[in-house]
Design an enzyme around this catalytic site. Structure first.
Site, PDB file in Angstrom:
ATOM      1  CE  LYS A  19      -4.347  -1.980   1.414  1.00 46.04           C
ATOM      2  NZ  LYS A  19      -5.371  -2.209   2.424  1.00 46.04           N
ATOM      3  NE  ARG A  74      -7.784  -8.255   0.639  1.00 48.15           N
ATOM      4  CZ  ARG A  74      -7.372  -7.459  -0.355  1.00 48.15           C
ATOM      5  NH1 ARG A  74      -6.349  -6.641  -0.181  1.00 48.15           N
ATOM      6  NH2 ARG A  74      -7.987  -7.480  -1.526  1.00 48.15           N
TER       7      ARG A  74
HETATM    8  N1  HH2 Z   1      -7.515  -3.699   0.869  1.00 47.27           N
HETATM    9  C1  HH2 Z   1      -7.847  -3.655  -0.443  1.00 47.27           C
HETATM   10  C2  HH2 Z   1      -8.980  -4.335  -0.916  1.00 47.27           C
HETATM   11  N2  HH2 Z   1      -9.747  -5.054  -0.074  1.00 47.27           N
HETATM   12  N3  HH2 Z   1     -10.200  -5.876   2.090  1.00 47.27           N
HETATM   13  C3  HH2 Z   1      -9.909  -5.929   3.402  1.00 47.27           C
HETATM   14  N4  HH2 Z   1     -10.673  -6.644   4.231  1.00 47.27           N
HETATM   15  N5  HH2 Z   1      -8.817  -5.271   3.927  1.00 47.27           N
HETATM   16  C4  HH2 Z   1      -7.998  -4.522   3.136  1.00 47.27           C
HETATM   17  O1  HH2 Z   1      -7.026  -3.924   3.668  1.00 47.27           O
HETATM   18  C5  HH2 Z   1      -8.300  -4.427   1.729  1.00 47.27           C
HETATM   19  C6  HH2 Z   1      -9.440  -5.128   1.245  1.00 47.27           C
HETATM   20  C7  HH2 Z   1      -6.998  -2.877  -1.386  1.00 47.27           C
HETATM   21  O2  HH2 Z   1      -5.958  -3.650  -1.906  1.00 47.27           O
HETATM   22  P1  HH2 Z   1      -5.962  -4.420  -3.319  1.00 47.27           P
HETATM   23  O3  HH2 Z   1      -7.042  -5.448  -3.374  1.00 47.27           O
HETATM   24  O4  HH2 Z   1      -4.603  -4.918  -3.570  1.00 47.27           O
HETATM   25  O5  HH2 Z   1      -6.203  -3.272  -4.396  1.00 47.27           O
HETATM   26  P2  HH2 Z   1      -7.451  -2.800  -5.246  1.00 47.27           P
HETATM   27  O6  HH2 Z   1      -8.498  -2.316  -4.308  1.00 47.27           O
HETATM   28  O7  HH2 Z   1      -6.886  -1.694  -6.127  1.00 47.27           O
HETATM   29  O8  HH2 Z   1      -7.951  -3.967  -6.047  1.00 47.27           O
END
Ligand code: HH2
Length: 302
Positions: free
Chosen positions: A236, A270
């Site tokens: 992040k 995660r």
């Molecule tokens: N972070 C993201 C998405 N979903 N869900 C939970 N429970 N906790 C988190 O910290 C979280 C989440 C964002 O990360 P990522 O899926 O890599 O990116 P994007 O939202 O651009 O798909």
């Protein structure tokens, strides 16, 4: 000499329940591998849109040590565009169906829409990761309760489109803690059992650098709510801000921030880089089993 491993003195030593699965989160840290079937996710957008590529990546993450696979079809990065229900279903459901058929670990689905969650559960998903914590769709609580699914309730200040514009808190730890306690109560009102609930401070969701670091410094206060805590720091922006590194060079920063969360009592991490963080977890647990006294992180912060 190895001592019994006390994971979280605030919650009873019961497994996390997610449909047919019973996950021993109380006795070991679990890794949730991230699978984004999106064209625009901040670090892996566009790479796993094709179902074959998505399934291959899910299998590789399980091989590397993932205990759960979290599949999302809508990016929630700051400034992202919302995806309509039809498009989310089109991207997500074939992949969820195929991944569930091919792997034996529980599948979590990252969605805030009850209709999408319902279809995902029908094709085999076991956990709903609702980053709106049941605030986006009034039907979500009933869908989760009826399926007996696991539920992740995450804190966010504002929607992804505007959440990073001016996040403001008086006391970020107290406010996130209070929000999570209140959302857990709402989930219980839907007759979702406490054993099905996980909480998440939502690192990066309506939080500036100081807010994110402060939350990671105070994980035990969130753990003290008595539910398993999930923390997602993977690649992040706040890691980039501290280290001055682009997204593809944040593995070590992710490992360090994840280690801090684990030492604070987080039970699920995660991550994108499953293999690297699996090593972090294995090392921490090997050392911890030899601690004569529970770490200070386990002392009641109240
Ligand atoms: N972070 C993201 C998405 N979903 N869900 C939970 N429970 N906790 C988190 O910290 C979280 C989440 C964002 O990360 P990522 O899926 O890599 O990116 P994007 O939202 O651009 O798909």
């Amino acid at each position: 000499m190895t001592a019994p491993f006390v994971a979280n003195p605030y919650s009873p030593p019961t497994p996390f329940k997610a449909r047919a699965y019973s996950l021993p989160l109380h006795s070991r840290v679990h890794l949730m591998g991230i699978l984004n079937v999106t064209p625009d996710s901040f670090s892996d957008g566009g790479r796993f849109l094709a179902p074959d590529a998505a399934v291959a990546h899910a299998l590789a993450m399980v091989e590397a040590g993932a205990d759960i696979i979290d599949i999302g079809a809508e990016s929630t990065r700051p400034g992202s565009t919302p995806v309509d229900e039809r498009e989310e279903i089109r991207r997500l459901i074939p992949v969820v169906r195929e991944v569930c058929r091919r792997i034996s670990v529980p599948i979590s689905v990252d969605t805030t829409k009850a209709s999408v969650a319902k279809l995902a559960l029908e094709v085999g998903a076991s956990i709903i990761n609702d980053i709106s914590a049941l605030r986006n769709d009034v039907e979500m609580g009933s869908v989760v309760a009826e399926a007996g699914a696991g539920l992740v309730l995450m804190h966010a200040q504002g929607p992804p489109q505007t959440m990073q514009q001016a996040p403001t808190y008086h006391d970020v730890v107290a406010e996130v803690r209070q929000f999570l306690a209140e959302r857990a109560r709402t989930a219980l009102e839907f007759h979702i059992s406490p054993a099905q609930i996980m909480l998440d401070p939502g690192i990066g969701f309506g939080k500036n650098l100081d807010h994110n670091l402060t939350l990671l410094a105070h994980v035990p206060e969130l753990v003290s709510l008595g539910y398993p805590l999930l923390v997602g720091v993977s690649r992040k922006a706040f890691i980039g801000q501290v280290l001055g590194r682009p997204v593809e060079q944040r593995t070590m920063g992710t490992a360090a921030a994840s280690a801090m969360a684990i030492l604070g009592g987080a039970r699920v991490i995660r991550v994108h880089d499953v293999g690297a963080v699996r090593d972090v977890v294995t090392m921490i647990e090997a050392i911890r089993r030899r601690q004569r006294h529970p770490s200070p992180a386990y002392q009641d912060p109240s």
